[in-house]
Design a protein around this motif. Structure first.
Motif, PDB file in Angstrom:
ATOM      1  N   UNK A 111       0.709  -1.213   0.013  1.00 57.51           N
ATOM      2  CA  UNK A 111       0.133   0.215   0.032  1.00 57.51           C
ATOM      3  C   UNK A 111       0.768   1.418  -0.185  1.00 57.51           C
ATOM      4  N   UNK A 112       1.800   1.125   1.025  1.00 59.42           N
ATOM      5  CA  UNK A 112       2.850   2.371   0.781  1.00 59.42           C
ATOM      6  C   UNK A 112       3.535   2.689  -0.457  1.00 59.42           C
ATOM      7  N   UNK A 113       4.045   1.461  -0.998  1.00 62.20           N
ATOM      8  CA  UNK A 113       4.475   1.527  -2.578  1.00 62.20           C
ATOM      9  C   UNK A 113       3.871   2.182  -3.517  1.00 62.20           C
ATOM     10  N   UNK A 114       2.510   1.655  -3.424  1.00 66.47           N
ATOM     11  CA  UNK A 114       1.375   2.306  -4.269  1.00 66.47           C
ATOM     12  C   UNK A 114       1.311   3.947  -3.855  1.00 66.47           C
ATOM     13  N   UNK A 115       1.276   4.225  -2.603  1.00 70.98           N
ATOM     14  CA  UNK A 115       1.196   5.742  -2.342  1.00 70.98           C
ATOM     15  C   UNK A 115       2.302   6.471  -2.907  1.00 70.98           C
ATOM     16  N   UNK A 116       3.397   6.247  -2.784  1.00 65.34           N
ATOM     17  CA  UNK A 116       4.662   6.778  -3.277  1.00 65.34           C
ATOM     18  C   UNK A 116       4.547   6.926  -4.725  1.00 65.34           C
ATOM     19  N   UNK A 117       4.203   5.801  -5.366  1.00 67.07           N
ATOM     20  CA  UNK A 117       4.184   5.791  -6.712  1.00 67.07           C
ATOM     21  C   UNK A 117       3.174   6.758  -7.288  1.00 67.07           C
ATOM     22  N   UNK A 118       1.932   6.908  -6.606  1.00 61.44           N
ATOM     23  CA  UNK A 118       0.934   7.751  -7.109  1.00 61.44           C
ATOM     24  C   UNK A 118       1.393   9.131  -6.696  1.00 61.44           C
ATOM     25  N   UNK A 119       2.087   9.420  -5.701  1.00 62.52           N
ATOM     26  CA  UNK A 119       2.460  10.492  -5.345  1.00 62.52           C
ATOM     27  C   UNK A 119       3.410  11.301  -6.318  1.00 62.52           C
ATOM     28  N   UNK A 120       4.572  10.576  -6.659  1.00 68.66           N
ATOM     29  CA  UNK A 120       5.349  10.933  -7.648  1.00 68.66           C
ATOM     30  C   UNK A 120       4.843  11.110  -9.098  1.00 68.66           C
ATOM     31  N   UNK A 140      11.890  13.987 -15.697  1.00 68.62           N
ATOM     32  CA  UNK A 140      11.746  13.640 -14.274  1.00 68.62           C
ATOM     33  C   UNK A 140      11.217  12.254 -14.106  1.00 68.62           C
ATOM     34  N   UNK A 141      12.306  11.463 -13.645  1.00 64.45           N
ATOM     35  CA  UNK A 141      12.020   9.932 -13.580  1.00 64.45           C
ATOM     36  C   UNK A 141      12.108   9.578 -12.230  1.00 64.45           C
ATOM     37  N   UNK A 142      11.560   8.280 -11.856  1.00 69.17           N
ATOM     38  CA  UNK A 142      11.710   7.540 -10.548  1.00 69.17           C
ATOM     39  C   UNK A 142      11.873   6.191 -10.796  1.00 69.17           C
ATOM     40  N   UNK A 143      12.317   5.377  -9.922  1.00 73.68           N
ATOM     41  CA  UNK A 143      12.201   4.041 -10.031  1.00 73.68           C
ATOM     42  C   UNK A 143      12.461   3.450  -8.448  1.00 73.68           C
ATOM     43  N   UNK A 144      11.341   2.541  -8.313  1.00 72.48           N
ATOM     44  CA  UNK A 144      11.646   1.667  -7.169  1.00 72.48           C
ATOM     45  C   UNK A 144      12.564   0.447  -7.391  1.00 72.48           C
ATOM     46  N   UNK A 145      13.899   0.640  -7.221  1.00 72.29           N
ATOM     47  CA  UNK A 145      14.791  -0.240  -7.768  1.00 72.29           C
ATOM     48  C   UNK A 145      15.185  -1.232  -6.881  1.00 72.29           C
ATOM     49  N   UNK A 146      15.593  -2.574  -7.169  1.00 74.05           N
ATOM     50  CA  UNK A 146      16.352  -3.475  -6.360  1.00 74.05           C
ATOM     51  C   UNK A 146      17.886  -3.243  -6.580  1.00 74.05           C
ATOM     52  N   UNK A 147      18.677  -3.229  -5.299  1.00 71.52           N
ATOM     53  CA  UNK A 147      20.169  -3.259  -5.325  1.00 71.52           C
ATOM     54  C   UNK A 147      20.458  -4.344  -4.575  1.00 71.52           C
ATOM     55  N   UNK A 148      21.682  -4.752  -4.807  1.00 69.12           N
ATOM     56  CA  UNK A 148      22.195  -6.024  -4.153  1.00 69.12           C
ATOM     57  C   UNK A 148      23.719  -5.612  -3.328  1.00 69.12           C
ATOM     58  N   UNK A 149      23.533  -5.635  -1.999  1.00 66.56           N
ATOM     59  CA  UNK A 149      24.753  -5.265  -1.149  1.00 66.56           C
ATOM     60  C   UNK A 149      25.436  -6.631  -0.749  1.00 66.56           C
TER      61      UNK A 149
END
Length: 810
Positions: A504-513, A584-593
């Motif tokens: 839900x929070x992920x969708x909320x941020x997606x919609x906000x941006x 203006x671009x955004x991404x919820x991206x996976x990184x690997x540490x």
């Protein structure tokens, strides 16, 4: 019924559903799929090319050599014998560049690199036939020559895929619709079924008609003389401009198995496919006496239909007539005596509902079966007549094909009755031998657009096949799933679905941006290690210590990224090279540490797996983008999350970003991420023409610090006092640190601190700057006195001087 999936997406978003899964699921829920095909399956590796130069072939008089730009690093050489090509023409090119493995395919076979009379040809120009089209699909093309896209008024550029340009990249699904479901003989009907089957929202819009001057009653009068016509709706279009339909409409009609003709006829066919409501268009100049009458024919009356066949009508044949003659066989076909021609100036649209039995008998007698009669004979919903004719008028305006005369005619002698059936969940469960709770049963039926009036089920007007409990049970079981029904009685425990708080929070941020003007991107989580250096990291930096894939696709996809900034920069550069002025671009991206003891080459689950984290990455450039705008975006995100304990700390060590325009963000003492301007040295590695601003925030940290519940404060009862302070301090003094010092002077009475000005130069000594703050003071239990405010002001001045050497600006 053939359904265009591109068309379906206008109503239900199914772009992410595999076509095979779609066909399987929609079949299980009752809409049987016979077959499906991709309209562009015979067209592969065909791009838009710009002919830059044409020279004669040295060894053949009838051949020419063309240099063609297809949007790659170099031009391709194409040899052709076509006579209609010219420099500057945009044409479809089946490409097979020399030295590559690319093989193009069109209707007729594969296209490979070869030599023609000793000269290299790296592809072939395509005609409409080689693309699987004809002159009905591309009316401005020529049949024997190359398709010239700019002459056909197609919007495209070199390198575009021809299947996207010509909108043939579409899946056409053929359904076997049972006779009791005429509502599914339409895009909207199948969209309703898709919405219910996949539990996705259905987007339906009421047509908006833009009317011009005039009054329809000055043009036409309509009467119904036979009760076998249940409803008759009409509108008039004046100043008609006959011409080809736009390519999107032609290709949707083609995918649905209907041949495009011209804009007016195509609109009637389009509405028939979209709503399932057959329509007809009459040439107004061919109607005698400004009159339309729905009557039965005279025994032996002769009538020429649109297929140029003379028919002999019987006395029970329902016809559409003007004051003197029949102009159409009701529900079957129009007449040649009122056909739409290129000279037509005014059009009368008809949207009517006729008795299905009468239409079927007429069709059999005349040996005629059309798309219209096939729908009418099954029984259509008379409630959609007016909306269908309004949709046709909306399309007329959209296509600039004429002007809609004000007003409409709607003759509806006997309004359709609303059907109500008692809702009996226990009886339905006993009948089916399964258990579905009453609430779940209600949800299933509401998805199918049934409504409830107390204990009664209200059947939608388009569902004439539902008239008793057995019919309701059929609706329940098909949505429940025939494949779930077992031979013995079972009790099903239905678990309602839902999104997790993180989702839900992920969708909320997606919609906000998206609301802030950002576009979402999706990049691979593996990349080339060279992108670290290109972005500005130094060799040996912690971020460059990545996990490598043991069996990568190639060197460019070998490294599992530890930061999403390099891939964001690549996307921004792609936009720049394609002349996008701002982005203006955004991404919820996976990184690997990498973790302690991690192996650099992972085989399956061998070794210690890296820490897989999600980052929120922002990237922007162009007009209106600066350090403060990217900071403002972060502040908006934090405000959306309900996070107030935020601190910004200057970061001069991060080599990817400008040392004077980079800051770390801390929330509740935890580092959230970093943002700032791309370092000028790094920017030289790209093709940017303006400054680029980036941010990378840890999404897990952001989520863990959100405010779980809203907290409301009572409105203040007492007035506030505002004092402004302008300090002269050293250049390296952080405004945030000075604000913290001010706040520490009186935590109870200082309500708000705002930095409203930063000034350098003028009377300010070199190496110094002026920071101006507005400080709001307020007490909760009394009105502050001037003396109290002065006391706090003195504390602020003393603390600023002591901790930062800041003096009040004179």
């Amino acid at each position: 019924m053939i359904l265009s999936m591109n068309w379906l997406n206008d109503y239900v978003d199914v772009k992410d559903i595999d076509i095979k899964d779609f066909c399987d699921t929609i079949t299980i829920t009752g809409s049987k799929v016979e077959s499906w095909k991709n309209m562009a399956q015979e067209v592969k590796n065909v791009k838009v090319g710009l002919i830059k130069s044409i020279t004669n072939h040295p060894n053949a008089d009838k051949l020419v050599i063309c240099q063609v730009d297809i949007g790659i690093e170099r031009d391709l050489q194409i040899i052709t014998a076509a006579k209609n090509v010219y420099e500057g023409a945009l044409v479809p090119v089946a490409i097979s560049p020399e030295g590559s493995d690319i093989v193009a395919h069109v209707h007729g076979g594969d296209i490979k690199t070869g030599k023609l009379r000793g000269e290299l040809s790296e592809g072939m120009f395509c005609s409409i036939a080689e693309l699987g089209l004809d002159l009905h699909d591309m009316p401005l093309a020529i049949e024997e020559g190359i398709l010239i896209l700019n002459e056909s008024k197609v919007d495209c550029k070199p390198g575009d895929d021809i299947t996207d340009v010509l909108m043939i990249n579409d899946n056409a699904v053929e359904f076997e619709i049972t006779p009791n479901r005429p509502d599914c003989l339409s895009v909207i009907g199948l969209a309703r079924e898709t919405s219910a089957s996949f539990d996705r929202p259905l987007t339906l819009k009421k047509p908006v008609v833009k009317e011009s001057d005039g009054d329809i009653h000055d043009y036409i009068d309509v009467t119904i003389s036979d009760p076998k016509c249940y409803r008759y709706c009409s509108r008039v279009i004046k100043n008609v401009k006959i011409g080809p339909s736009p390519i999107w409409m032609r290709m949707r009609l083609k995918a649905s198995g209907v041949r495009p003709i011209n804009n007016i006829v195509d609109i009637t066919n389009y509405v028939m496919l979209e709503y399932g409501q057959p329509m007809h268009a009459f040439d107004y100049s061919c109607l005698s006496g400004k009159k339309i009458d729905v009557r039965t024919a005279k025994e032996g009356e002769k009538f020429m239909t649109l297929d140029n066949e003379e028919r002999t009508l019987s006395a029970d044949t329902l016809v559409i007539a003007d004051a003197e003659k029949a102009v159409g066989v009701a529900g079957v076909m129009g007449g040649a005596n009122s056909e739409i021609l290129n000279t037509t100036q005014t059009v009368v649209f008809e949207s009517a509902n006729f008795d299905g039995t009468s239409v079927r008998i007429t069709g059999k007698k005349l040996n005629m079966r059309t798309e219209s009669s096939g729908r009418f004979e099954k029984g259509l919903d008379s409630e959609m007549c007016l909306e269908a004719v309004d949709r046709a008028c909306e399309l007329v305006t959209l296509l600039d094909a004429g002007e809609v005369v004000s007003g409409y005619i709607d003759i509806y002698p006997t309004k359709k009755e609303v059907c109500k059936i008692p809702f009996e969940p226990k009886r339905i469960n006993d009948f089916l031998g399964i258990y579905v709770s009453p609430n779940d049963m209600r949800e299933m039926l509401e998805k199918l657009f049934f409504t409830f009036d107390g204990d009664d089920l209200v059947v939608p007007s388009f569902r004439d096949d539902v008239r008793c409990m057995n019919d309701i049970a059929e609706e329940v079981v098909r949505m429940y799933g025939y494949n779930k029904v077992e031979a013995s009685r079972i009790v099903a425990q239905l678990v309602p679905g839902g999104l997790t708080p993180l989702q839900q929070f992920r969708r909320k941020i997606n919609s906000l941006l998206c609301g802030l003007g950002y576009d979402e991107i999706c990049t691979y989580s593996f990349m080339s290690s060279k992108l670290y250096t290109k972005a500005g990291w130094k060799e040996g930096d912690e971020a460059t210590k990545s996990v490598e894939i043991s069996n990568p696709f190639g060197e460019d996809t070998k490294t599992m990224r530890t930061s999403a900034l390099p891939t964001m920069l690549e996307v921004l550069e792609t936009n720049t090279t394609r002349s996008v002025p701002s982005a203006r671009l955004f991404e919820l991206a996976k990184v690997f540490i990498p973790r302690e003891g991690v192996v650099t080459n992972i085989h399956g689950l061998e070794g210690t797996l890296p820490d897989e984290r999600q980052k929120l990455v922002l990237g922007a450039y162009g007009q209106g983008i600066d350090f403060y705008s990217i900071k403002g975006t972060i502040e908006t995100i934090l405000e959306c999350a309900g996070i107030s304990n935020v601190k910004y700390v200057s970061n001069k060590e991060f080599t990817v970003m400008h040392p004077g325009r980079c800051a770390d963000v801390y929330v509740n003492g935890q580092k959230l991420g970093t943002f700032g301007e791309l370092h000028p040295t790094s920017a030289k590695n790209y093709t940017f023409s303006s400054k680029v601003y980036l941010a990378e925030l840890d999404f897990e940290t952001l989520f863990n610090n959100i405010q779980k519940s809203e907290k409301y404060n009572q409105l203040p009862k007492y007035p506030a006092i505002t004092r402004d302070f302008s300090f002269v301090c050293k250049e390296d003094t952080a405004a945030g640190d000075l604000a913290d010092t001010i706040k520490s002077c009186e935590k109870t009475l200082i309500e708000k601190i705002v930095l409203f000005d930063v000034f350098r130069g003028g009377q300010i000594p070199e190496g110094m700057k002026s920071l101006s703050f507005s400080v709001t003071l307020r007490a909760k239990d009394h009105t502050l006195t001037v003396e109290e405010a002065d006391k706090i002001s003195k504390k602020i001045l003393s603390a600023a001087s002591f901790k930062h050497g800041a003096e009040i600006r004179s």
